[in-house]
Design a protein around this motif. Sequence first.
Motif, mmCIF file in Angstrom:
data_model
loop_
_atom_site.group_PDB
_atom_site.id
_atom_site.type_symbol
_atom_site.label_atom_id
_atom_site.label_comp_id
_atom_site.label_asym_id
_atom_site.label_seq_id
_atom_site.Cartn_x
_atom_site.Cartn_y
_atom_site.Cartn_z
ATOM 1 N N ALA A 197 0.842 -1.205 0.000
ATOM 2 C CA ALA A 197 0.000 0.000 0.000
ATOM 3 C C ALA A 197 0.873 1.250 0.000
ATOM 4 C CB ALA A 197 -0.939 0.003 1.207
ATOM 5 N N MET A 198 1.954 1.240 0.801
ATOM 6 C CA MET A 198 2.858 2.393 0.824
ATOM 7 C C MET A 198 3.535 2.580 -0.525
ATOM 8 S SD MET A 198 4.530 2.349 4.627
ATOM 9 C CE MET A 198 4.472 0.606 4.997
ATOM 10 N N MET A 199 3.950 1.481 -1.150
ATOM 11 C CA MET A 199 4.576 1.592 -2.468
ATOM 12 C C MET A 199 3.569 2.109 -3.488
ATOM 13 S SD MET A 199 7.256 -1.517 -2.558
ATOM 14 C CE MET A 199 7.964 -0.842 -4.044
ATOM 15 N N GLY A 200 2.306 1.709 -3.346
ATOM 16 C CA GLY A 200 1.257 2.213 -4.223
ATOM 17 C C GLY A 200 1.029 3.707 -4.054
ATOM 18 N N GLN A 201 1.409 4.245 -2.888
ATOM 19 C CA GLN A 201 1.297 5.673 -2.621
ATOM 20 C C GLN A 201 2.550 6.434 -3.087
ATOM 21 O OE1 GLN A 201 -1.288 7.463 -0.869
ATOM 22 N NE2 GLN A 201 -2.430 5.643 -1.427
ATOM 23 N N GLY A 202 3.496 5.715 -3.685
ATOM 24 C CA GLY A 202 4.689 6.375 -4.228
ATOM 25 C C GLY A 202 5.950 6.236 -3.394
ATOM 26 N N VAL A 203 5.916 5.468 -2.300
ATOM 27 C CA VAL A 203 7.120 5.265 -1.493
ATOM 28 C C VAL A 203 8.108 4.431 -2.296
ATOM 29 C CG1 VAL A 203 8.050 4.200 0.597
ATOM 30 C CG2 VAL A 203 5.920 5.495 0.702
ATOM 31 N N GLU A 204 9.331 4.930 -2.423
ATOM 32 C CA GLU A 204 10.373 4.245 -3.187
ATOM 33 C C GLU A 204 11.476 3.689 -2.301
ATOM 34 O OE1 GLU A 204 11.718 7.222 -5.860
ATOM 35 O OE2 GLU A 204 9.894 7.176 -7.067
ATOM 36 N N ALA A 205 11.555 4.169 -1.056
ATOM 37 C CA ALA A 205 12.617 3.744 -0.150
ATOM 38 C C ALA A 205 12.079 3.679 1.266
ATOM 39 C CB ALA A 205 13.796 4.712 -0.219
ATOM 40 N N PHE A 206 12.584 2.717 2.025
ATOM 41 C CA PHE A 206 12.232 2.574 3.434
ATOM 42 C C PHE A 206 13.503 2.737 4.249
ATOM 43 C CE2 PHE A 206 8.963 0.302 1.162
ATOM 44 C CZ PHE A 206 7.801 0.601 1.858
ATOM 45 N N VAL A 207 13.437 3.552 5.293
ATOM 46 C CA VAL A 207 14.577 3.782 6.172
ATOM 47 C C VAL A 207 14.213 3.260 7.552
ATOM 48 C CG1 VAL A 207 16.130 5.489 7.190
ATOM 49 C CG2 VAL A 207 15.205 5.863 4.878
ATOM 50 N N GLU A 208 14.911 2.213 7.999
ATOM 51 C CA GLU A 208 14.695 1.676 9.341
ATOM 52 C C GLU A 208 15.687 2.354 10.277
ATOM 53 O OE1 GLU A 208 14.348 -2.506 11.812
ATOM 54 O OE2 GLU A 208 14.961 -2.574 9.716
ATOM 55 N N VAL A 209 15.180 2.963 11.330
ATOM 56 C CA VAL A 209 16.024 3.671 12.282
ATOM 57 C C VAL A 209 16.079 2.857 13.562
ATOM 58 C CG1 VAL A 209 16.341 5.801 13.593
ATOM 59 C CG2 VAL A 209 15.392 5.896 11.277
#
Length: 120
Positions: free
Chosen positions: A42-54
């Motif tokens: 769903a996040m990728m469908g919203q245009g998220v291209e990268a995930f940053v885990e902190v």
Amino acid sequence: QSARIPVVSNVDATPRTDPEEIRDALGKQMTTGVLWEQSVHAMMGQGVEAFVEVGPSRVLTGLIRRTGAAARLLNVEDMASLDGSVAERRGHGVPRGNAGGAQVDDRRANLRDRSGMPLS
């Protein structure tokens, strides 16, 4: 005040901006199963291209990798890993200013949302 960036609820993989709906979904997330894979997609469908885990673990990064999502996965746990993540992001063509809705401006982890407002 509505969220500037939609919050995807893991209970139903639905993006929300209404504060009451976000709180309600968070409460449900604590007591029910979650739809992790659907939430990532769903996040990728919203245009998220990268995930940053902190943080000091890479559990979420590993879980995202297992979904088969074609996204850039970065982990930040200290200044050295921040430097490495920023260098990797720049080296692989992920547009500067778009890391899952967060913008990394410099080595000091000055995180900002897409509108340029500080996240902290």
